[in-house]
Every structure is written in C-alpha cells, then in structure tokens.
Enzyme design. Structure first.
Site, PDB file in Angstrom:
ATOM      1  N   GLU A   1     -36.338  74.116  96.778  1.00  0.00           N
ATOM      2  CA  GLU A   1     -36.741  74.974  97.635  1.00  0.00           C
ATOM      3  C   GLU A   1     -35.804  75.876  98.538  1.00  0.00           C
ATOM      4  OE1 GLU A   1     -40.071  76.429  97.727  1.00  0.00           O
ATOM      5  OE2 GLU A   1     -40.299  75.326  96.343  1.00  0.00           O
TER       6      GLU A   1
ATOM      7  N   ASP B   1     -21.845  76.511 105.480  1.00  0.00           N
ATOM      8  CA  ASP B   1     -21.364  78.141 105.619  1.00  0.00           C
ATOM      9  C   ASP B   1     -21.088  78.659 107.772  1.00  0.00           C
ATOM     10  OD1 ASP B   1     -18.973  79.409 104.842  1.00  0.00           O
ATOM     11  OD2 ASP B   1     -20.503  80.952 104.385  1.00  0.00           O
TER      12      ASP B   1
ATOM     13  N   ARG C   1     -29.126  76.969 103.428  1.00  0.00           N
ATOM     14  CA  ARG C   1     -27.617  77.315 103.466  1.00  0.00           C
ATOM     15  C   ARG C   1     -27.547  77.658 105.055  1.00  0.00           C
ATOM     16  NH1 ARG C   1     -23.836  80.393  99.586  1.00  0.00           N
ATOM     17  NH2 ARG C   1     -21.787  81.106 101.476  1.00  0.00           N
TER      18      ARG C   1
ATOM     19  N   ARG D   1     -26.621  84.042  98.584  1.00  0.00           N
ATOM     20  CA  ARG D   1     -26.157  82.868  97.575  1.00  0.00           C
ATOM     21  C   ARG D   1     -25.374  82.048  97.216  1.00  0.00           C
ATOM     22  NH1 ARG D   1     -22.128  86.708 100.006  1.00  0.00           N
ATOM     23  NH2 ARG D   1     -20.302  85.879 101.203  1.00  0.00           N
TER      24      ARG D   1
ATOM     25  N   SER E   1     -22.806  80.860  96.118  1.00  0.00           N
ATOM     26  CA  SER E   1     -21.343  80.178  95.637  1.00  0.00           C
ATOM     27  C   SER E   1     -20.782  79.284  94.898  1.00  0.00           C
ATOM     28  CB  SER E   1     -20.878  80.286  97.577  1.00  0.00           C
ATOM     29  OG  SER E   1     -21.323  81.456  98.256  1.00  0.00           O
TER      30      SER E   1
ATOM     31  N   GLU F   1     -13.108  77.662  94.325  1.00  0.00           N
ATOM     32  CA  GLU F   1     -12.829  78.789  95.006  1.00  0.00           C
ATOM     33  C   GLU F   1     -11.915  78.973  96.258  1.00  0.00           C
ATOM     34  OE1 GLU F   1     -16.546  78.616  94.096  1.00  0.00           O
ATOM     35  OE2 GLU F   1     -15.355  78.973  91.678  1.00  0.00           O
ATOM     36  N   ASN F   2     -12.475  77.396  97.319  1.00  0.00           N
ATOM     37  CA  ASN F   2     -12.489  77.671  97.943  1.00  0.00           C
ATOM     38  C   ASN F   2     -10.624  77.314  97.924  1.00  0.00           C
ATOM     39  OD1 ASN F   2     -14.556  75.865  99.707  1.00  0.00           O
ATOM     40  ND2 ASN F   2     -14.600  78.342 100.006  1.00  0.00           N
TER      41      ASN F   2
HETATM   42  C1  IPE Z   1     -19.586  77.629 100.082  1.00  0.00           C
HETATM   43  O1  IPE Z   1     -18.928  78.753 101.291  1.00  0.00           O
HETATM   44  C2  IPE Z   1     -18.772  76.901  99.922  1.00  0.00           C
HETATM   45  C3  IPE Z   1     -18.303  75.730 101.342  1.00  0.00           C
HETATM   46  C4  IPE Z   1     -19.206  75.916 102.427  1.00  0.00           C
HETATM   47  C5  IPE Z   1     -17.052  74.544 101.065  1.00  0.00           C
HETATM   48  P1  IPE Z   1     -18.041  79.949 100.847  1.00  0.00           P
HETATM   49  O2  IPE Z   1     -17.738  80.523 102.734  1.00  0.00           O
HETATM   50  O3  IPE Z   1     -16.673  79.467 100.498  1.00  0.00           O
HETATM   51  O4  IPE Z   1     -18.596  80.748 100.070  1.00  0.00           O
HETATM   52  P2  IPE Z   1     -18.849  82.856  99.680  1.00  0.00           P
HETATM   53  O5  IPE Z   1     -17.261  82.947  99.604  1.00  0.00           O
HETATM   54  O6  IPE Z   1     -18.708  82.843 101.535  1.00  0.00           O
HETATM   55  O7  IPE Z   1     -19.209  82.616  98.818  1.00  0.00           O
HETATM   56  C1  IPE Z   2     -17.105  76.842 105.591  1.00  0.00           C
HETATM   57  O1  IPE Z   2     -17.230  77.352 106.565  1.00  0.00           O
HETATM   58  C2  IPE Z   2     -16.103  75.424 105.939  1.00  0.00           C
HETATM   59  C3  IPE Z   2     -15.148  75.482 104.084  1.00  0.00           C
HETATM   60  C4  IPE Z   2     -16.189  76.456 103.081  1.00  0.00           C
HETATM   61  C5  IPE Z   2     -14.763  74.750 103.968  1.00  0.00           C
HETATM   62  P1  IPE Z   2     -15.828  78.665 106.381  1.00  0.00           P
HETATM   63  O2  IPE Z   2     -14.725  78.853 106.642  1.00  0.00           O
HETATM   64  O3  IPE Z   2     -16.392  79.035 104.598  1.00  0.00           O
HETATM   65  O4  IPE Z   2     -16.897  80.054 107.592  1.00  0.00           O
HETATM   66  P2  IPE Z   2     -16.546  81.677 106.919  1.00  0.00           P
HETATM   67  O5  IPE Z   2     -17.674  81.402 106.603  1.00  0.00           O
HETATM   68  O6  IPE Z   2     -14.981  81.803 106.908  1.00  0.00           O
HETATM   69  O7  IPE Z   2     -17.075  81.523 108.582  1.00  0.00           O
HETATM   70 MG    MG Z   3     -17.572  80.869 104.164  1.00  0.00          MG
END
Ligand code: IPE
Ligand code: IPE
Ligand code: MG
Length: 249
Positions: free
Chosen positions: A216, A29, A197, A203, A205, A76-77
């Site tokens: 862990e 993330d 993470r 969290r 997610s 959810e993405n």
């Molecule tokens: C979790 O990250 C999903 C991936 C890393 C692929 P998100 O950015 O989607 O999670 P939230 O929305 O912060 O919980």
């Molecule tokens: C994680 O990085 C990658 C995916 C979820 C595909 P993010 O795109 O969620 O990056 P932030 O959390 O917005 O910084």
């Molecule tokens: Mg993210």
C-alpha cells in the site's frame, strides 16, 4: 523517563494491533528542500533526516512493527555534487558508530541492502561489523538501503541465478518467485505492507521494485526531517482504512 515518553511507547488507541503493517518501507525524501526553506545548506537537512529516522525506528519498535526499511542512498545519488556525496558517506559511518551500542541494547537487527562493494572501504567495514554484531537480534529488523537500486538488485539476482544454471545446480524451469527472492538483497524479509514517501513526489525512484508489488502506498507532502510520530500515526491510520485485495474480489 517523563510521562510523555512513557505514554508514547504504547500504540495509539485508535490503531488496531491486528491491522498493523509487519513491514514498513520509507523513501526518506525532502531533506534538501527542508534545509533550503530555512536558508541552510542541504547537508543540514540530511543531519535532521537522521534524527527523523532514529525517531521512526524507535516508534516502530515501541508500537510492535517488526521491520523497517529506509531508503538512504540510491544508485543514482552518486550523480549529486561531490561534497554532498562525501558528506553523506561520512554521516552514515558516524551515525552507525554512534548508534550501534543502543541498537544492540534495543535488540535491533540492522541490515544494509544495496551494492555495498561500491561504498568507501571504511564504511563497508563499519557496516559488516554492525550487521554481524546485531545478526541475532529479533525485536525489529532495520534495513538501510544504501547504494540501492531496484533495477541493479534484479540484475544482480539474474546474474547469480544464471551462474547457478551454468554450473548445473539449477534448471531454468525450476526458477520461481521463491528462488528469485532468495537472490535479492532483501532475501529472507517479508515484502513491505506499507510504503511511505515524504515530500509529495509521486514516484518510486528505483526503490524495491520487486518487493512492492502489493504494498500500500502512502504519500505525504511533509518533508522527511519533519516526519514525526504524529505523521507516522496518520500514515498508519490511512493504511488501516485500506482494503487489501491482492487481485481477489
Ligand atoms: C530517492 O530520493 C532516494 C532516497 C530517498 C535515498 P531522490 O531525491 O534521489 O529521488 P528523485 O531524484 O526525486 O526521484
Ligand atoms: C533525501 O532528501 C535524502 C537523500 C536522497 C540522500 P533529498 O536530498 O533528496 O532532498 P530533496 O528531495 O532535494 O529535497
Ligand atoms: Mg529528493
């Protein structure tokens, strides 16, 4: 090969081989924030995120870790802007094509976990090809969670178990943890010992809800594209300090 590269192949001396996690899972993330901090579009963060993941896979392999699972795209993405989703799908396909040869040479078994049928058809074909080609590789298992949701995984497992019950192949009182696990996308993998993470979010997610029961957890403020060998070393050092009790005293 430079001296530095040669040195990096070895497990750092302060880490104990017998206490290494067998399976590491990562919630990659912070790509968007990494890009934003530099005044770049979010997609640049995703590109750099791929480099970070490639480096982590290499490090895991060099240091003798047997499985790595990375969260690449959640169920959810899809709710993100269309251009970002489209960019990610294209990126996954491109990276897979570019890296397959090396994964074969390096004896990496790649497996995609998630609801793959919802992915673009072209990408599904690349995925099937990559999984079939590397199926017998044994040095490291690399699981990429794509269109993955822990709740959906559990629901799909329930549906396929219910189907077996309905067909008379299974009795309800025979359903145990071992049978349940066989119906998850991750069937056959051991549970992650360590879940990392990045980017400081506290969290899960919707990641590996069943599998992380006793993992862990290590959370770092570092944004995913900056997660390098040194960061991973720190995560492993922290992990080796933990006392894993599994409910015992
Ligand atoms: C979790 O990250 C999903 C991936 C890393 C692929 P998100 O950015 O989607 O999670 P939230 O929305 O912060 O919980
Ligand atoms: C994680 O990085 C990658 C995916 C979820 C595909 P993010 O795109 O969620 O990056 P932030 O959390 O917005 O910084
Ligand atoms: Mg993210």
């Amino acid at each position: 090969m430079t001296t530095q590269q040669t040195e990096q192949q070895y497990l750092p001396v302060d880490l104990k081989r017998e206490l290494l996690p067998r399976h590491v899972a990562v919630i990659c993330d912070g790509n968007g924030r990494w890009a934003k901090k530099r005044g770049l579009p979010r997609i640049m963060g995703h590109k750099r995120g791929v480099d970070a993941l490639k480096n982590l896979l290499r490090t895991c392999k060099d240091w003798g870790i047997k499985a790595l699972t990375a969260y690449a795209f959640s169920t959810e993405n899809w709710k993100r802007p269309e251009e970002e989703v489209e960019f990610l799908m294209t990126l996954f396909g491109r990276v897979l094509r570019q890296e397959l040869e090396e994964m074969i040479e390096e004896d990496v078994q790649i497996r995609f976990v998630g609801d793959l049928e919802e992915l673009p058809v072209g990408l599904q074909k690349e995925i099937t090809h990559a999984m079939e080609t590397t199926r017998n590789n044994r040095t490291i298992q690399f699981n990429v969670a794509t269109n993955y949701g822990g709740r959906l995984e559990i629901l799909q497992a329930c549906r396929s178990i219910a189907d077996r019950v309905q067909k008379g192949l299974l009795q309800p009182n025979e359903i145990d943890e071992a049978i349940f696990e066989r119906h998850l996308y991750t069937a056959g993998s051991c549970d992650p010992d360590l879940l990392i993470r990045t980017s400081g979010e506290m969290r899960i997610s919707n990641f590996l809800l069943w599998q992380i029961a006793y993992s862990e957890i290590y959370i770092t403020e570092t944004l995913w594209p900056d997660f390098d060998r040194n960061e991973f070393h720190r995560a492993l050092s922290a992990y080796q300090q933990r006392e894993r009790r599994f409910g015992k005293v």
